[in-house]
Structure formats: C-alpha cells, structure tokens
Design a protein around this motif. Structure first.
Motif, PDB file in Angstrom:
ATOM      1  N   GLN A 161      -9.431   5.129 -13.830  1.00  0.00           N
ATOM      2  CA  GLN A 161      -9.249   5.786 -12.540  1.00  0.00           C
ATOM      3  C   GLN A 161      -8.941   4.777 -11.439  1.00  0.00           C
ATOM      4  N   MET A 162      -9.653   3.646 -11.434  1.00  0.00           N
ATOM      5  CA  MET A 162      -9.447   2.649 -10.383  1.00  0.00           C
ATOM      6  C   MET A 162      -8.075   1.999 -10.507  1.00  0.00           C
ATOM      7  N   ILE A 163      -7.629   1.690 -11.732  1.00  0.00           N
ATOM      8  CA  ILE A 163      -6.305   1.101 -11.922  1.00  0.00           C
ATOM      9  C   ILE A 163      -5.229   2.059 -11.425  1.00  0.00           C
ATOM     10  N   ALA A 164      -5.388   3.345 -11.727  1.00  0.00           N
ATOM     11  CA  ALA A 164      -4.434   4.341 -11.244  1.00  0.00           C
ATOM     12  C   ALA A 164      -4.436   4.403  -9.721  1.00  0.00           C
ATOM     13  N   LEU A 165      -5.618   4.273  -9.125  1.00  0.00           N
ATOM     14  CA  LEU A 165      -5.722   4.280  -7.662  1.00  0.00           C
ATOM     15  C   LEU A 165      -5.051   3.049  -7.060  1.00  0.00           C
ATOM     16  N   PHE A 166      -5.288   1.869  -7.637  1.00  0.00           N
ATOM     17  CA  PHE A 166      -4.626   0.654  -7.153  1.00  0.00           C
ATOM     18  C   PHE A 166      -3.114   0.826  -7.149  1.00  0.00           C
ATOM     19  N   GLU A 167      -2.598   1.366  -8.249  1.00  0.00           N
ATOM     20  CA  GLU A 167      -1.151   1.516  -8.385  1.00  0.00           C
ATOM     21  C   GLU A 167      -0.608   2.525  -7.370  1.00  0.00           C
ATOM     22  N   ARG A 168      -1.305   3.625  -7.188  1.00  0.00           N
ATOM     23  CA  ARG A 168      -0.836   4.630  -6.218  1.00  0.00           C
ATOM     24  C   ARG A 168      -0.802   4.049  -4.805  1.00  0.00           C
ATOM     25  N   LEU A 169      -1.842   3.311  -4.442  1.00  0.00           N
ATOM     26  CA  LEU A 169      -1.886   2.723  -3.103  1.00  0.00           C
ATOM     27  C   LEU A 169      -0.816   1.643  -2.944  1.00  0.00           C
ATOM     28  N   ARG A 170      -0.522   0.918  -4.031  1.00  0.00           N
ATOM     29  CA  ARG A 170       0.556  -0.078  -3.953  1.00  0.00           C
ATOM     30  C   ARG A 170       1.894   0.605  -3.693  1.00  0.00           C
TER      31      ARG A 170
END
Length: 265
Positions: free
Chosen positions: A189-198
């Motif tokens: 979930q956190m990796i997906a969040l990092f990518e979305r925010l990037r």
C-alpha cells in the motif's frame, strides 16, 4: 543539472570515552552520486554499509570530512544562512521509525502543520485546510487531525510522516527504510502511495533499503553500497540484474516474491 549530488564524499566517526579516543572509523569512502529532478533512485545495501549516514549527509544533518554535497549545483557549505530554509523545504525525509519520529504529545494535525508553519508561514484557516488536504492525499481521514499518535496504527502513522514530508511541497524525499517496519500488505500500500504522489507532484525519491523486491517495484535506477563504498550503479529491471559481489549477495538473499493475489494491479 542534478537536483542533489555527492562529490567524493567521505565520513569518519571518532568515539571518545573515559579511557580516551577510539581508532577513527571510515564509514563512507569517496562516494559520488547524482539524483535528477523527478527520479526514483534506490540506495541498496546490507545493514551497516553506510546508507543512513549518506542519507544524513545528503540532508545536511551532518557534514562530510571530505568532498561536498551539492543542491542544484551549489555546495551546501556555501549556501547563505538565509537560503537554508529553502533547502529544508526542498529536501525532506521519512524515517524508518514512525513512532520515534513524532512527538507523542502532539496531535496529528500539529505534527503535519509543523513544516507549514515554519517553512511556509501558514496559519489560521489556510493552515487547517492544508493539513486536511494532506491527510486526505495520503489516505487518512481529515478528522484524524485531532488524534494523538498512540491512537493511530503503524501504517497510519507512517502515512502521517509522509504527509508531513509532502507538506512544504519538496523536490526530493529521502525514504530511509521507510516501510521496513510494516507488514507485507502495508508495504504494498505504501509503495503504491509513493508512486501515486510522485505522479501527481513530480517529487523525486531516494529510496534507502536492503529489500530488492521493493526496489524492483518502485525504482528506476539502483545504487549499491558495500562497506562504505559505492560498488555498482544499474537500471532497475525485473528481475534485478546486479553484477557486483555485494549486489549478487543481496540478490541471493532476497525474500520470496510478493504473492500474486495481493499484488496491486
């Protein structure tokens, strides 16, 4: 021009006790690297190889014993005092220990608001609105602003730390083992969040880790460290092809791949 660079950086630690000074320990040895605007770079290596020390130097929290750190082509040492808040705003960090990274007596809203007050000068309704927006962006309820850290789960508290890091709209965020304390589902979930925010903000990441699985999922370029040296640089492929002895050792020691049934689309 690179966003953040290290040029021939070395760092020596000296310990002093009641019985005298210990032998100097060379922690970083002639390290050079570049991070471009919007890039996602992995800094990969086993525990104790110097990754976190390098991260502290890149953030200006420590000074190298030789070499220099450059922000947009300018040495941090030569930056005028008046320009340091601009650097602090541009380069943020999310630590491994989310519990230790926040004041347990402060509310979530106060924690996220800290850089908005000190780096952007926001207050009043504008401050409260920005805090609510940041909590929403990282998948939290804006009403969580009134909670204390003890009322949040580990995954939620790491999202709070990410919201705080994004608050001043940085150009680069250093993620220092930022998901290693989370379970498998929360890591995904956190990796997906990092990518979305990037994708939304164009923010660059330096992803400090020892986990090749996460590097393969999130990063475009990898730097491998071993015993204080940079021993390899390579594009990220799946599977990750590393040629250095340190890289191959990490490859052989890697944990099993993520189960397909919980991998995000």
């Amino acid at each position: 021009m690179s966003l953040l660079s290290a040029r021939n950086v070395s760092r020596i630690y000296r310990r002093v006790s009641l019985v005298g000074a210990s032998k100097p320990t060379l922690v970083l040895n002639d390290i050079s690297l570049d991070i471009a605007h919007g890039e996602t770079v992995a800094l990969l290596g086993r525990s104790g190889c110097g990754k976190s020390t390098l991260a502290r130097l890149l953030l200006g929290l420590e000074r190298p014993d030789s070499g220099e750190i450059l922000f947009e082509g300018r040495s941090l040492v030569s930056l005028p005092k008046a320009e340091m808040p601009g650097f602090r705003r541009a380069v943020q960090m999310v630590f491994q220990d989310s519990v230790g990274a926040v004041d347990p007596r402060a509310t979530i809203g106060t924690i996220v608001a800290e850089p908005l007050r000190h780096l952007l000068g926001l207050d009043g309704e504008a401050l409260r609105a920005r805090v609510a927006d940041l909590l929403d962006k990282v998948g939290l309820d804006p009403r969580d602003a009134g909670k204390l850290p003890a009322q949040m789960s580990g995954g939620q508290l790491q999202r709070v730390c990410l919201a705080r890091a994004f608050a001043p709209e940085p150009k680069l965020i250093v993620l220092d083992e930022a998901v290693s304390n989370l379970d498998l589902h929360l890591q995904i979930q956190m990796i997906a969040l990092f990518e979305r925010l990037r994708e939304e903000t164009g923010t660059a990441y330096l992803f400090v880790t020892h986990d090749i699985r996460l590097v393969e999922r999130f990063c475009t370029r990898v730097l491998v460290m071993d015993e204080g040296r940079m021993v390899e640089e390579a594009p990220v492929t799946r599977p990750l092809a590393l040629q250095s002895p340190a890289g191959r050792a990490l490859r052989e020691a890697v944990l099993p791949a993520y189960p397909r049934r919980i991998m995000p689309a």
